[in-house]
Design a protein around this motif. Structure first.
Motif, mmCIF file in Angstrom:
data_model
loop_
_atom_site.group_PDB
_atom_site.id
_atom_site.type_symbol
_atom_site.label_atom_id
_atom_site.label_comp_id
_atom_site.label_asym_id
_atom_site.label_seq_id
_atom_site.Cartn_x
_atom_site.Cartn_y
_atom_site.Cartn_z
ATOM 1 N N LEU A 131 48.211 38.322 50.950
ATOM 2 C CA LEU A 131 48.576 37.049 51.565
ATOM 3 C C LEU A 131 47.742 35.918 50.974
ATOM 4 O O LEU A 131 48.253 34.842 50.666
ATOM 5 N N ALA A 132 46.454 36.169 50.787
ATOM 6 C CA ALA A 132 45.566 35.151 50.232
ATOM 7 C C ALA A 132 45.968 34.779 48.809
ATOM 8 O O ALA A 132 45.932 33.603 48.445
ATOM 9 N N VAL A 134 48.970 34.925 47.501
ATOM 10 C CA VAL A 134 50.182 34.104 47.603
ATOM 11 C C VAL A 134 49.819 32.676 48.020
ATOM 12 O O VAL A 134 50.288 31.701 47.419
ATOM 13 N N LEU A 135 48.956 32.543 49.019
ATOM 14 C CA LEU A 135 48.560 31.211 49.484
ATOM 15 C C LEU A 135 47.785 30.445 48.408
ATOM 16 O O LEU A 135 47.996 29.237 48.233
ATOM 17 N N MET A 136 46.905 31.146 47.667
ATOM 18 C CA MET A 136 46.148 30.473 46.599
ATOM 19 C C MET A 136 47.057 30.031 45.468
ATOM 20 O O MET A 136 46.902 28.931 44.933
ATOM 21 N N LEU A 138 50.205 29.270 45.756
ATOM 22 C CA LEU A 138 50.936 28.110 46.278
ATOM 23 C C LEU A 138 50.059 26.855 46.279
ATOM 24 O O LEU A 138 50.534 25.761 45.946
ATOM 25 N N ALA A 139 48.784 27.001 46.633
ATOM 26 C CA ALA A 139 47.869 25.856 46.624
ATOM 27 C C ALA A 139 47.668 25.340 45.204
ATOM 28 O O ALA A 139 47.694 24.128 44.966
#
Length: 157
Positions: A131-132, A134-136, A138-139
């Motif tokens: 999850l991290a 994917v979020l990174m 995206l960021a």
């Protein structure tokens, strides 16, 4: 997920992006030379790739900085050297030789207890790795898009 199951160590993560940053600098400089001699204008492509890898290097440097408990001067040096062509690899070699990349992820489950907001964020990332990531990504993509909208740091002409 315990430390032994995490194959990507701080050393490996940092090395990957230090080397990638060096190669994208070479690509960007080559693209600038090709544009200057009117052979081809691939600067937008090379610059885009370099910009994306630069942001990835910056994030990985901060992540390793927190994990390895580097002092502020060393961490900032690692970040600032990304703007100097080819400087990330000599920096990586230097911190490696000094033993500053040794060990695993100290805040991984079963490791050190996080203290402070930044260490709590890193511990959360290490507990929720996919999850991290994917979020990174995206960021990084969001920052990259914003930078593309703002335009190149130095206008041509």
């Amino acid at each position: 997920m315990n430390e032994s199951s995490m194959r990507l160590s701080p050393r490996t993560l940092f090395r990957i992006f230090a080397i990638a940053e060096m190669f994208t600098w070479a690509g960007l400089i080559t693209a600038l030379i090709l544009r200057a001699v009117d052979v081809a204008n691939i600067v937008p492509i090379a610059g885009g790739i370099h910009g994306f890898v630069f942001l990835c290097y910056a994030m990985s440097t901060i992540f390793v900085w927190v994990n390895q408990k580097w002092n502020v001067g060393l961490g900032l040096t690692g970040l600032l050297l990304a703007v100097v062509p080819f400087a990330t690899v000599p920096f990586e070699v230097t911190v490696e030789r000094r033993g500053l990349l040794d060990g695993g992820w100290r805040l991984a489950p079963g490791g050190d207890e996080p203290r402070g907001l930044i260490e709590h964020i890193q511990a959360w990332i290490l507990r929720h790795l996919l999850l991290a990531i994917v979020l990174m990504v995206l960021a990084i993509v969001a920052v990259y898009i914003i930078l593309l909208i703002l335009g190149p740091p130095v206008p041509r002409g």
